[in-house]
Scaffold this motif. Structure first.
Motif, PDB file in Angstrom:
ATOM      1  N   PHE A  26       4.870  -3.376  -7.053  1.00  0.00           N
ATOM      2  CA  PHE A  26       5.278  -2.868  -5.755  1.00  0.00           C
ATOM      3  C   PHE A  26       6.423  -3.735  -5.239  1.00  0.00           C
ATOM      4  N   PRO A  27       7.272  -3.202  -4.387  1.00  0.00           N
ATOM      5  CA  PRO A  27       8.334  -4.008  -3.783  1.00  0.00           C
ATOM      6  C   PRO A  27       7.745  -5.227  -3.072  1.00  0.00           C
ATOM      7  N   GLY A  28       8.458  -6.326  -3.131  1.00  0.00           N
ATOM      8  CA  GLY A  28       8.016  -7.555  -2.493  1.00  0.00           C
ATOM      9  C   GLY A  28       6.871  -8.240  -3.204  1.00  0.00           C
ATOM     10  N   GLY A  29       6.523  -7.758  -4.408  1.00  0.00           N
ATOM     11  CA  GLY A  29       5.431  -8.355  -5.157  1.00  0.00           C
ATOM     12  C   GLY A  29       4.054  -8.091  -4.562  1.00  0.00           C
ATOM     13  N   VAL A  30       3.935  -7.082  -3.726  1.00  0.00           N
ATOM     14  CA  VAL A  30       2.655  -6.753  -3.087  1.00  0.00           C
ATOM     15  C   VAL A  30       1.632  -6.381  -4.151  1.00  0.00           C
ATOM     16  N   LYS A  31       0.469  -7.020  -4.080  1.00  0.00           N
ATOM     17  CA  LYS A  31      -0.620  -6.756  -5.028  1.00  0.00           C
ATOM     18  C   LYS A  31      -1.836  -6.119  -4.361  1.00  0.00           C
ATOM     19  N   SER A  32      -1.926  -6.226  -3.032  1.00  0.00           N
ATOM     20  CA  SER A  32      -3.016  -5.583  -2.298  1.00  0.00           C
ATOM     21  C   SER A  32      -2.409  -4.808  -1.135  1.00  0.00           C
ATOM     22  N   VAL A  33      -2.887  -3.591  -0.955  1.00  0.00           N
ATOM     23  CA  VAL A  33      -2.282  -2.716   0.035  1.00  0.00           C
ATOM     24  C   VAL A  33      -3.362  -2.065   0.896  1.00  0.00           C
ATOM     25  N   TYR A  34      -3.049  -1.955   2.174  1.00  0.00           N
ATOM     26  CA  TYR A  34      -3.899  -1.229   3.117  1.00  0.00           C
ATOM     27  C   TYR A  34      -3.230   0.118   3.370  1.00  0.00           C
ATOM     28  N   LEU A  35      -4.026   1.190   3.294  1.00  0.00           N
ATOM     29  CA  LEU A  35      -3.517   2.545   3.455  1.00  0.00           C
ATOM     30  C   LEU A  35      -4.206   3.204   4.646  1.00  0.00           C
ATOM     31  N   SER A  52      -3.685  11.508   2.536  1.00  0.00           N
ATOM     32  CA  SER A  52      -4.166  10.127   2.491  1.00  0.00           C
ATOM     33  C   SER A  52      -5.195   9.951   1.383  1.00  0.00           C
ATOM     34  N   SER A  53      -6.079  10.906   1.250  1.00  0.00           N
ATOM     35  CA  SER A  53      -7.097  10.857   0.193  1.00  0.00           C
ATOM     36  C   SER A  53      -6.467  10.941  -1.194  1.00  0.00           C
ATOM     37  N   ASP A  54      -5.499  11.843  -1.364  1.00  0.00           N
ATOM     38  CA  ASP A  54      -4.833  11.985  -2.660  1.00  0.00           C
ATOM     39  C   ASP A  54      -4.062  10.716  -3.019  1.00  0.00           C
ATOM     40  N   LEU A  55      -3.388  10.122  -2.039  1.00  0.00           N
ATOM     41  CA  LEU A  55      -2.645   8.890  -2.308  1.00  0.00           C
ATOM     42  C   LEU A  55      -3.602   7.749  -2.641  1.00  0.00           C
ATOM     43  N   SER A  56      -4.715   7.680  -1.956  1.00  0.00           N
ATOM     44  CA  SER A  56      -5.715   6.657  -2.249  1.00  0.00           C
ATOM     45  C   SER A  56      -6.212   6.790  -3.682  1.00  0.00           C
ATOM     46  N   SER A  66      -4.231  -3.268  -5.673  1.00  0.00           N
ATOM     47  CA  SER A  66      -5.566  -2.913  -5.212  1.00  0.00           C
ATOM     48  C   SER A  66      -5.506  -2.490  -3.754  1.00  0.00           C
ATOM     49  N   GLN A  67      -6.361  -1.539  -3.409  1.00  0.00           N
ATOM     50  CA  GLN A  67      -6.482  -1.111  -2.022  1.00  0.00           C
ATOM     51  C   GLN A  67      -7.545  -1.962  -1.347  1.00  0.00           C
ATOM     52  N   VAL A  68      -7.284  -2.325  -0.129  1.00  0.00           N
ATOM     53  CA  VAL A  68      -8.251  -3.095   0.642  1.00  0.00           C
ATOM     54  C   VAL A  68      -8.615  -2.313   1.896  1.00  0.00           C
ATOM     55  N   GLU A  69      -9.714  -2.708   2.522  1.00  0.00           N
ATOM     56  CA  GLU A  69     -10.255  -1.935   3.640  1.00  0.00           C
ATOM     57  C   GLU A  69      -9.681  -2.284   5.003  1.00  0.00           C
ATOM     58  N   SER A  70      -8.953  -3.381   5.084  1.00  0.00           N
ATOM     59  CA  SER A  70      -8.384  -3.736   6.384  1.00  0.00           C
ATOM     60  C   SER A  70      -6.987  -4.329   6.210  1.00  0.00           C
ATOM     61  N   ARG A  71      -6.248  -4.251   7.274  1.00  0.00           N
ATOM     62  CA  ARG A  71      -4.890  -4.788   7.304  1.00  0.00           C
ATOM     63  C   ARG A  71      -4.897  -6.298   7.041  1.00  0.00           C
ATOM     64  N   GLN A  72      -5.920  -6.990   7.532  1.00  0.00           N
ATOM     65  CA  GLN A  72      -5.994  -8.444   7.390  1.00  0.00           C
ATOM     66  C   GLN A  72      -6.180  -8.875   5.930  1.00  0.00           C
ATOM     67  N   GLN A 153      -1.112  16.557  -3.963  1.00  0.00           N
ATOM     68  CA  GLN A 153      -1.279  15.747  -5.171  1.00  0.00           C
ATOM     69  C   GLN A 153       0.071  15.311  -5.734  1.00  0.00           C
ATOM     70  N   ARG A 154       1.017  16.215  -5.752  1.00  0.00           N
ATOM     71  CA  ARG A 154       2.345  15.875  -6.265  1.00  0.00           C
ATOM     72  C   ARG A 154       3.075  14.884  -5.364  1.00  0.00           C
ATOM     73  N   VAL A 155       2.945  15.038  -4.063  1.00  0.00           N
ATOM     74  CA  VAL A 155       3.571  14.107  -3.130  1.00  0.00           C
ATOM     75  C   VAL A 155       2.983  12.710  -3.330  1.00  0.00           C
ATOM     76  N   ALA A 156       1.662  12.620  -3.470  1.00  0.00           N
ATOM     77  CA  ALA A 156       1.010  11.324  -3.687  1.00  0.00           C
ATOM     78  C   ALA A 156       1.532  10.673  -4.968  1.00  0.00           C
ATOM     79  N   GLU A 157       1.648  11.445  -6.038  1.00  0.00           N
ATOM     80  CA  GLU A 157       2.173  10.913  -7.302  1.00  0.00           C
ATOM     81  C   GLU A 157       3.636  10.494  -7.159  1.00  0.00           C
ATOM     82  N   ASP A 158       4.411  11.282  -6.409  1.00  0.00           N
ATOM     83  CA  ASP A 158       5.824  10.945  -6.188  1.00  0.00           C
ATOM     84  C   ASP A 158       5.968   9.653  -5.385  1.00  0.00           C
TER      85      ASP A 158
END
Length: 167
Positions: A26-35, A52-56, A66-72, A153-158
């Motif tokens: 990911f840009p900036g070397g991000v390894k964990s993301v909040y969605l 949101s569900s499709d992107l997740s 990895s996705q995490v459950e909170s912004r923190q 689904q296609r937007v999430a993949e894009d």
């Protein structure tokens, strides 16, 4: 001839080329993301839930973030806005009745650093899908919902592909 073939193999292996969306970072070397839930600026209900569900789901299949459950807990926040959704007639039958529609969705997405709020990436994605018209309103709604599902689904993949792309 063997040496030439070997040289070509070595050169192509070391060129650093990769297909868009497969670099893994990911840009900036991000390894964990909040969605958070996407913002829906359209009159079409529940698009934000579906996208949101499709992107997740798409993010969960990517092993490098990895996705995490909170912004923190996150290094980055991936936010999106469904800017528009429309459908329009694209073909007519011999009686001048609509026989096919086109649904179109446009989405704007940003990735920001949690640490300092810096914008790491932004992009826009637009997708369309055609679907059949029907005299039965319930069947018509089913066709449109199938088109929305495919678009989402296609937007999430894009989005993921664009995030991972170095181009």
């Amino acid at each position: 001839m063997r040496y030439l073939l070997l040289l070509l193999i070595l050169l192509s292996a070391g060129c650093g080329y990769h297909f868009p969306g497969t670099s893994g970072d990911f840009p900036g070397g991000v390894k964990s993301v909040y969605l958070p839930l996407f913002v829906n600026q359209t009159s079409e209900t529940r698009l934000e839930n579906r996208l949101s569900s499709d992107l997740s789901e798409v993010l969960s299949r990517n092993g490098n973030v990895s996705q995490v459950e909170s912004r923190q807990q996150a290094e980055g926040v991936l936010e999106g806005t469904i800017a528009s959704y429309s459908n329009s007639a694209v073909s007519y039958d011999s009686s001048d009745d609509i026989s096919e529609y086109r649904a179109t969705m446009q989405v704007a997405v940003t990735l920001r650093s949690v640490a300092d709020g810096r914008l790491l990436w932004q992009g826009q994605v637009s997708r369309s899908e055609e679907y059949l018209a029907a005299d039965d309103k319930n069947l018509q709604d089913d066709y449109e919902n199938q088109a929305i599902e495919e678009i989402s689904q296609r937007v999430a993949e894009d989005i993921l592909s664009n995030l991972l792309s170095d181009f």
